[in-house]
Design an enzyme around this catalytic site. Structure first.
Site, PDB file in Angstrom:
ATOM      1  CD  GLU A 286     -10.723  99.050  67.623  1.00  0.00           C
ATOM      2  OE1 GLU A 286     -11.274  99.248  68.719  1.00  0.00           O
ATOM      3  OE2 GLU A 286     -10.605  99.939  66.763  1.00  0.00           O
TER       4      GLU A 286
ATOM      5  CD  GLU B  62      -8.944 100.072  72.103  1.00  0.00           C
ATOM      6  OE1 GLU B  62      -9.767 100.904  71.665  1.00  0.00           O
ATOM      7  OE2 GLU B  62      -7.948  99.691  71.454  1.00  0.00           O
TER       8      GLU B  62
END
Length: 450
Positions: free
Chosen positions: A175, A360
């Site tokens: 991320e 995720e």
């Protein structure tokens, strides 16, 4: 009442491609217990120790103590019919000062963890960086320092030498938007800055670090290398031109910046309007290394964000708007259709037939242990509907290879401390006892091999 996506799809393992991977994910600082094993301080330790940054000033010192309980946690995955474990290594555990002396205890821990994963017939999927920058490097500017990519590359070589040859896949960065924009422009994560120049530079340097890691790992003939990018489904709050433009700007900064750099060697013009003046000189020269080919793309997706124009604020002139759908404990709007739309968009516009993994997806909920059980029907519905969205994307031609639920365990949820629970396994943070939730049992049944 209309049917939900999961009511119209068969979401059992047998309905997915035969080589599809079902796993669960965690991150080092969130589960390991950073006070164990001679790990060095991270910028999350100092961020949490500063009043007002983290709920109840909680940190990851103990977390879930996976440092000592990793074997039992891997048993949960094996017993739950999962194929794989996605975990991260902590830079500060491996090299406590970020540079220089290596912590042998840290390397030995990741050696033991890797063995435990493999001994249970699971695939180990490594993420090299999931936000815990060594505090000593933060002192030097951290992700705004032009040398950070070299520091990262040195760390990557150390951990790769120990366990890289046993990994099913390796992701460089988790991320990058959170590492940079969320942490340096919005100030919500460590180091807690609110500075557009720091944001722009960290947004570039984190990608430069990705490129450095790719270069060094390719030199060692590593295969199956990728990056994990978080995406939101950004949509205009209304059909006004101003809101449409605001949503396009947010999409450019939050979504397109990172994937376009990697897939196309460029940054989106809507983001450069505000950020280009703050980028380091000669940034264009770095784009070739940033855009070198990856073997797979990791996609983290949680929610839809409606975006409105905000004329009273400086660039990017955006503000969130209230959605109309149900939200998670995080306040994130639940929108499974956004995952299907995202995966098809990525395949169509950026990566083609490159393998994609949903690295995720999950939800936080106010779970409670009652009579030895945790009943979480909201999470069960969330998982089922997003699995159905993944199937829709596969049917549309997306080369989707896997799904890792976030998270295996309730854990340290960064600025929200231990209050927000994402796990399919409940953790009592006093006793550290693990209790599989109804969502764990649902997934165990769905992904059983028949």
């Amino acid at each position: 009442m209309p049917q939900t996506p999961s009511q119209t799809r068969d979401i059992r393992r047998s309905a997915f491609p035969k080589d599809f991977i079902f796993g669960a994910a965690t991150a080092a600082y969130q589960v390991e217990g950073h006070k164990f094993g001679n790990a060095g301080l991270t910028h999350w330790d100092t961020f949490a120790a500063t009043p007002g940054n983290v709920l109840r000033a909680e940190d990851g010192a103990t977390a879930c103590d996976q440092y000592h309980r990793y074997g039992a946690d891997m048993d949960l995955l094996k017993d739950g019919n999962f194929d794989a474990y996605r975990f991260s290594a902590s830079w500060a555990r491996v090299i406590p000062e970020g540079r220089g002396a290596v912590n042998r205890e840290g390397l030995d821990y990741y050696d033991r963890l890797t063995d435990a994963i493999l001994e249970r017939g699971l695939q180990p999927h490594l993420t090299l960086y999931h936000w815990e920058l060594p505090a000593a490097l933060s002192d030097l500017g951290g992700w705004t320092n032009p040398d950070v990519h070299r520091w990262f590359g040195d760390y990557v070589e150390v951990i790769d030498e120990q366990i890289g040859d046993r990994m099913a896949s390796i992701a460089t960065i988790n991320e990058p938007w959170c590492v940079s924009y969320l942490s340096h422009m919005l100030g919500h994560h460590a180091p807690g800055m609110r500075n557009i120049r720091a944001a722009a530079r960290s947004m570039h340097y984190v990608l430069k670090a990705h490129g450095e890691a790719m270069t060094r790992l390719r030199a060692k003939n590593r295969k199956n290398l990728g990056i994990v990018i978080n995406f939101e489904h950004a949509a205009p709050a209304s059909d006004s031109e101003a809101d449409i433009a605001a949503a396009a700007t947010q999409d450019a900064t939050n979504n397109r910046w990172f994937i376009e750099a990697i897939a196309k060697g460029q940054y989106p013009k809507e983001a450069l309007v505000g950020l280009e003046a703050h980028l380091p000189k000669g940034w264009q020269d770095d784009m070739a290394a940033i855009a070198q080919p990856i073997d797979w793309l990791g996609v983290n997706y949680y929610f839809r964000q409606l975006v409105a124009h905000d004329a009273d604020s400086p660039w990017p002139h955006t503000k969130p708007a209230q959605g109309h759908l149900a939200t998670t404990q995080m306040g994130w709007e639940i929108y499974p259709e956004g995952l299907r739309a995202l995966l098809t968009r990525l395949s169509r516009d950026y990566v083609g037939d490159l393998p994609i993994m949903v690295t995720e997806n999950g939800m936080a909920w106010d779970d409670h242990l009652r009579n030895g059980e945790v009943n979480d029907p909201e999470r069960c519905a969330y998982i089922a509907d997003h699995m159905a969205a993944m199937q829709d994307a596969i049917d549309a031609g997306v080369n989707l290879k896997g799904f890792f639920y976030w998270s295996l365990l309730d854990n340290y949820e960064w600025a929200f401390g231990y209050e927000r629970r994402f796990g399919m396994v409940h953790v009592d943070f006093e006793s550290l006892q693990r209790t599989p939730k109804a969502s764990y049992h649902m997934l165990k049944t769905l992904i059983e091999r028949t």
